[in-house]
Design an enzyme around this catalytic site. Structure first.
Site, PDB file in Angstrom:
ATOM      1  N   LYS A 117      -2.337   7.279   0.974  1.00 51.58           N
ATOM      2  CA  LYS A 117      -2.259   7.463   2.425  1.00 51.58           C
ATOM      3  C   LYS A 117      -1.241   8.569   2.692  1.00 51.58           C
ATOM      4  O   LYS A 117      -0.087   8.333   3.039  1.00 51.58           O
ATOM      5  CB  LYS A 117      -1.879   6.146   3.103  1.00 51.58           C
ATOM      6  CG  LYS A 117      -2.148   6.127   4.609  1.00 51.58           C
ATOM      7  CD  LYS A 117      -2.031   4.705   5.149  1.00 51.58           C
ATOM      8  CE  LYS A 117      -2.126   4.664   6.666  1.00 51.58           C
ATOM      9  NZ  LYS A 117      -3.462   5.091   7.155  1.00 51.58           N
TER      10      LYS A 117
ATOM     11  N   ARG B 210       0.816  -1.206   0.000  1.00 58.20           N
ATOM     12  CA  ARG B 210       0.000   0.000   0.000  1.00 58.20           C
ATOM     13  C   ARG B 210       0.857   1.267   0.000  1.00 58.20           C
ATOM     14  O   ARG B 210       0.559   2.222  -0.716  1.00 58.20           O
ATOM     15  CB  ARG B 210      -0.959   0.021   1.202  1.00 58.20           C
ATOM     16  CG  ARG B 210      -1.901   1.206   1.168  1.00 58.20           C
ATOM     17  CD  ARG B 210      -3.010   1.098   2.190  1.00 58.20           C
ATOM     18  NE  ARG B 210      -2.521   1.140   3.560  1.00 58.20           N
ATOM     19  CZ  ARG B 210      -3.314   1.100   4.628  1.00 58.20           C
ATOM     20  NH1 ARG B 210      -4.624   0.999   4.475  1.00 58.20           N
ATOM     21  NH2 ARG B 210      -2.806   1.134   5.847  1.00 58.20           N
TER      22      ARG B 210
ATOM     23  N   GLU C  91     -15.614   7.319   5.750  1.00 59.28           N
ATOM     24  CA  GLU C  91     -14.682   6.722   6.700  1.00 59.28           C
ATOM     25  C   GLU C  91     -14.442   7.670   7.854  1.00 59.28           C
ATOM     26  O   GLU C  91     -14.834   8.836   7.832  1.00 59.28           O
ATOM     27  CB  GLU C  91     -13.361   6.370   6.007  1.00 59.28           C
ATOM     28  CG  GLU C  91     -12.691   7.546   5.322  1.00 59.28           C
ATOM     29  CD  GLU C  91     -11.503   7.128   4.474  1.00 59.28           C
ATOM     30  OE1 GLU C  91     -10.641   6.387   4.968  1.00 59.28           O
ATOM     31  OE2 GLU C  91     -11.439   7.565   3.306  1.00 59.28           O
TER      32      GLU C  91
END
Length: 328
Positions: free
Chosen positions: A178, A81, A211
């Site tokens: 991220k 990721r 989220e």
């Protein structure tokens, strides 16, 4: 007005400061940096160059992995990721995946800690103070091994009280990155705490839940469906994806009717049987109140309890997702 005369330190003054005892050693155990290509264990030495664009522009990406009983949980998934995140915004990654993997394992081993957290970053790199990425010819990889995250027991045993955030969380082109720019995330937490809630959930422009500030969310409907927001709208949480895997097992066992990705309007969340958060640090925790509305019967539900037990077993017994640390 009298001018203050600041002391100018010599190198010896600085090193004397570095040598002093610090309580940070109780929670920051070791750091690696490609700036030095070495490990330090004194928290006073755990530094990042100020002209790294990650420092002054938030131009970098990060990820975390839990270390449980001497094994790293889902390490490859977290490395994949962070590489995807860095690649998506054009950072020149300084190391390949295997090199980062070995550095993480070796740095954990140096600490001797069997239960801790590996936190790692890939920055745009050093080179100046402008906004232009071209100042940085190559990124840097930073890693810190810290104490394991800790949350109140009531989060797991009684559940969380959450609210809808007034702050938008992600731009349409960045949900899978991220990023180190967590200003919106921090403002979500600031708002939640100011209104007496534990944390907050962001919504999209159509009023669907997305989220939390650093947590994915899912619901269990009253007719037995495990639902989560479309992954193109939210960060691909490693714990959420693991929970989806567990939910599919529960479906095969006849405990859930189905596992689906779909928009979840706030009204549907209010009317759900269960709500849950998932994150690397929190793992899984139930939501029992949302915007003042009681979820289900106001207590942690049966699906949450089953998934929590599946996580516990996965994190301690499943060698397919555990990477052992060689402490010798």
């Amino acid at each position: 007005m009298r001018q203050r005369k600041l002391k100018v330190w010599s190198e010896e003054d600085y090193f004397n400061w570095v040598r002093r005892e610090t309580p940070l050693k109780e929670k920051y155990f070791a750091m690696y940096s490609t700036v030095w290509d070495a490990i330090v264990t004194n928290p006073n030495l755990m530094t990042i160059p100020f002209d790294d664009h990650m420092v002054h522009r938030g131009d970098g990406v990060f990820d975390n992995s839990l270390v449980v009983n001497g094994k790293v949980y889902l390490l490859d998934e977290h490395l994949d990721r962070i590489i995807r995140s860095a690649t998506a915004i054009g950072i020149k990654i300084p190391l390949d995946k295997e090199s980062m993997r070995q550095i993480i394992l070796e740095t954990i081993a140096v600490t001797g800690k069997r239960d801790c957290m590996a936190r790692f970053w890939i920055s745009r790199g050093t080179g100046g103070f402008s906004v232009y990425p071209d100042e940085s010819p190559i990124g840097h990889f930073y890693l810190i091994i810290t104490s394991s995250p800790s949350y109140p027991a009531r989060y797991y045993e009684e559940g969380l009280n959450v609210v809808t955030s007034p702050f938008p969380l992600r731009q349409p082109f960045t949900p899978q990155v991220k990023s180190c720019n967590y200003l919106s995330n921090a403002m979500m937490e600031f708002f939640a705490h100011n209104v007496g809630a534990d944390t907050a959930i962001a919504i999209d422009s159509e009023g669907n839940i997305t989220e939390g500030s650093n947590k994915n969310v899912a619901v269990v409907t009253k007719d037995g469906f495990f639902k989560y927001p479309p992954l193109e709208k939210v960060l691909h949480g490693t714990m959420l994806k693991r929970a989806i895997y567990f939910a599919k097992i529960l479906k095969d066992e006849g405990i859930l009717k189905d596992v689906v990705s779909a928009n979840i309007p706030i009204s549907e969340a209010y009317n759900s049987a269960e709500m849950m958060f998932f994150s690397t640090t929190l793992v899984v925790a139930p939501i029992v109140k949302y915007d003042g509305v009681t979820i289900g019967d106001g207590k942690p539900g049966p699906i949450y309890k089953k998934i929590r037990e599946m996580f516990k077993k996965d994190m301690t017994e499943n060698d397919e997702v555990l990477t052992p640390v060689d402490y010798d």
